[in-house]
Design a protein around this motif. Sequence first.
Motif, PDB file in Angstrom:
ATOM      1  N   ALA A 481       0.828  -1.204   0.000  1.00  0.00           N
ATOM      2  CA  ALA A 481       0.000   0.000   0.000  1.00  0.00           C
ATOM      3  C   ALA A 481       0.866   1.260   0.000  1.00  0.00           C
ATOM      4  CB  ALA A 481      -0.933  -0.008   1.210  1.00  0.00           C
ATOM      5  N   ASN A 482       1.934   1.249   0.791  1.00  0.00           N
ATOM      6  CA  ASN A 482       2.835   2.412   0.841  1.00  0.00           C
ATOM      7  C   ASN A 482       3.539   2.641  -0.490  1.00  0.00           C
ATOM      8  OD1 ASN A 482       2.212   2.949   3.511  1.00  0.00           O
ATOM      9  ND2 ASN A 482       3.892   1.690   4.315  1.00  0.00           N
ATOM     10  N   PHE A 483       3.821   1.537  -1.188  1.00  0.00           N
ATOM     11  CA  PHE A 483       4.520   1.680  -2.468  1.00  0.00           C
ATOM     12  C   PHE A 483       3.659   2.429  -3.481  1.00  0.00           C
ATOM     13  CE2 PHE A 483       5.587   0.158  -6.743  1.00  0.00           C
ATOM     14  CZ  PHE A 483       6.936   0.500  -6.782  1.00  0.00           C
ATOM     15  N   PHE A 484       2.360   2.215  -3.443  1.00  0.00           N
ATOM     16  CA  PHE A 484       1.461   2.858  -4.396  1.00  0.00           C
ATOM     17  C   PHE A 484       0.946   4.214  -3.895  1.00  0.00           C
ATOM     18  CE2 PHE A 484       1.283  -1.570  -5.777  1.00  0.00           C
ATOM     19  CZ  PHE A 484       1.408  -1.423  -7.154  1.00  0.00           C
ATOM     20  N   THR A 485       1.548   4.701  -2.801  1.00  0.00           N
ATOM     21  CA  THR A 485       1.202   6.023  -2.275  1.00  0.00           C
ATOM     22  C   THR A 485       2.299   7.008  -2.646  1.00  0.00           C
ATOM     23  OG1 THR A 485       0.054   5.014  -0.408  1.00  0.00           O
ATOM     24  CG2 THR A 485       0.622   7.349  -0.216  1.00  0.00           C
ATOM     25  N   TYR A 486       1.918   8.176  -3.150  1.00  0.00           N
ATOM     26  CA  TYR A 486       2.917   9.148  -3.610  1.00  0.00           C
ATOM     27  C   TYR A 486       3.715   9.734  -2.445  1.00  0.00           C
ATOM     28  CZ  TYR A 486       5.047  13.360  -5.542  1.00  0.00           C
ATOM     29  OH  TYR A 486       5.934  14.317  -5.906  1.00  0.00           O
ATOM     30  N   GLY A 487       3.042  10.246  -1.425  1.00  0.00           N
ATOM     31  CA  GLY A 487       3.752  10.866  -0.307  1.00  0.00           C
ATOM     32  C   GLY A 487       4.408  12.163  -0.732  1.00  0.00           C
ATOM     33  N   ASP A 488       5.733  12.208  -0.692  1.00  0.00           N
ATOM     34  CA  ASP A 488       6.479  13.377  -1.165  1.00  0.00           C
ATOM     35  C   ASP A 488       7.538  12.921  -2.166  1.00  0.00           C
ATOM     36  OD1 ASP A 488       9.229  13.034   0.395  1.00  0.00           O
ATOM     37  OD2 ASP A 488       7.594  12.630   1.819  1.00  0.00           O
ATOM     38  N   TRP A 489       8.114  13.888  -2.882  1.00  0.00           N
ATOM     39  CA  TRP A 489       9.044  13.561  -3.961  1.00  0.00           C
ATOM     40  C   TRP A 489      10.288  12.845  -3.456  1.00  0.00           C
ATOM     41  CZ3 TRP A 489       9.835  12.300  -8.622  1.00  0.00           C
ATOM     42  CH2 TRP A 489      11.102  12.389  -9.207  1.00  0.00           C
ATOM     43  N   ASP A 490      10.829  13.283  -2.309  1.00  0.00           N
ATOM     44  CA  ASP A 490      12.054  12.664  -1.788  1.00  0.00           C
ATOM     45  C   ASP A 490      11.855  11.178  -1.518  1.00  0.00           C
ATOM     46  OD1 ASP A 490      13.516  14.973  -1.913  1.00  0.00           O
ATOM     47  OD2 ASP A 490      13.048  15.604   0.141  1.00  0.00           O
ATOM     48  N   THR A 491      10.650  10.814  -1.124  1.00  0.00           N
ATOM     49  CA  THR A 491      10.355   9.388  -0.894  1.00  0.00           C
ATOM     50  C   THR A 491      10.032   8.674  -2.204  1.00  0.00           C
ATOM     51  OG1 THR A 491       9.475   9.908   1.294  1.00  0.00           O
ATOM     52  CG2 THR A 491       8.873   7.775   0.354  1.00  0.00           C
TER      53      THR A 491
END
Length: 567
Positions: A481-491
Amino acid sequence: MNFNSLFRRKKIQDIIADHEGSAHGELHKNLSLIDLTAFGIAAIVGAGIFSTIGNASAAGGPAVVFLFIFTAIACGFSAMCYAEFASTIPVSGSAYTYAYTSFGELVAWIIGWNLLMEYAIGNIAVAISWSDYFTGLMAGFGWEIPHYFSMDYLTAARVHAEITEALAAGKTLNDFPLSSREAYAAWESAPSIGNFRLIADIPALVIVFVITYLVYIGMRETKNTANMMVVFKLAVILAVIAVGAFYVQTDNWSPFAPNGVGGVLKGVSAVFFAYIGFDAISTTAEECKNPQKDLPRSMFLSLLICTILYVVIALILTGVVPYKELAVGDPLAHIFSVIGLNFMSGLVALSAIIAIAGVLLVFQMGQPRIWMVMSRDGLMPPQFAKIHPKYKTPYFSTIITGLVVAIPALFMNLTEVTDLTSIGTLFAFVIVCGGVLYMEQHGLNKNARFKIPYISSRWIIPPVLLGVVVLLYIQMPENVANFFTYGDWDTFKHKIPMWGFILVCVVAAIYSVVMQPSLIPMLGLLCNLYLMTELGLTNWTRFLMWTFAGIIIYFGYSYRHSKLAQS
């Protein structure tokens, strides 16, 4: 500029005819199956079995043996592709030559350019590692080599500046690890000329010059030295197994997989890179008595022998001491220190020096032969293809290889960029696996003495890829699930290599259904691409920058001098 020439492929028969009729001289053909297998063992059984295996065992427990088996199978896919090429094109040049026949000149140049990085940077790191082991062994005999003559200048300068700043802020030397204190002492005690401190890794320089001299004076001397090294270190490893078996406590094997699948796979990258030396064997094709028959066999034999050794050693290590105690730099010596057999610890340390020197020998032998073939094709200056009239070795290429490794090893520590070696090797594996797919599709492997058994990938690749996705979602739903979440650019930017791999998997699944390619090369290609994604965005950025620099050199020199383009 005729861009078609960039991707023009050389015919297999033309490559063989050109190289057999080379005006630069012929190499001695004196390598047998045993010699080639010894080269493979020398390249694979290096620092990995004396250091990497410890951290991998500490992470995965006794179940790390499955990781060695899995990795050997994954490497076996690439080895089979190398073997088919080697039995089809018995010419030096390794992946560079194979790429020339399948993907054309530009891709071949990029492979050759990245093989330069693989061999040169890798050998610099190996030379520095050998120096560290040698310095430690000499200290055990009471001969202390001054720190300023067993360390590179840049490391000493950087660490000294850091510690000086920390001391001014109130810290003490004891707050720093031993290696940092030694670097600080090296700078403080080094003789100076004006403001310049005389600090250099002399043992690294000496071993590179000794190995380069052996490679220079002839293949017979090189193979005899490699054979003796292999016999010695195999004898030590067998002694470790025989003695260690008496101290195995089977209770240490329970639980067998204490950290589950994740713990076992944690060491996949490090373990994989302990195996990749088999590709260097293919650079000796023109010096083999029977290359089309012996090269494939030697690759498989060396992989099989080394896999058995790695598995048995892992069982001994995790049986003698609890797996948690193996996160050390010298696990084999460590277990004998624990049980009080200090003589065996010293013998292991000596064997590590021999083993690492063997790795250096094989790769210092491989690099000049790749340059030699590239020079024959006009992509490098003609001096690189010259053969010594007496020793029958590519002497100019050998000398340049020695200098390219020795000088940086003397003054610089390139350990922070050694992953470039790995990504370059994996890229070569990808091209070789793809090249086999091209050969099979166009019927270019008709004269191969060894052919990969054809198994259609249509009904295997798509279900396997889908099964992996489902398994990952079941085992690690939060990570997926985290992999398919954008979050922020650095991540997000660090996910880019994996997104690229997912795209390749989708294309591979469609290609498998439509074209029904051979299964084994497809598996090799996907395994190697996955491992490339594990090396991170930083290494990908460095890899692309290095490749771009190579393309500039290609258009600046190689394109205009290429014999294929001129014809």
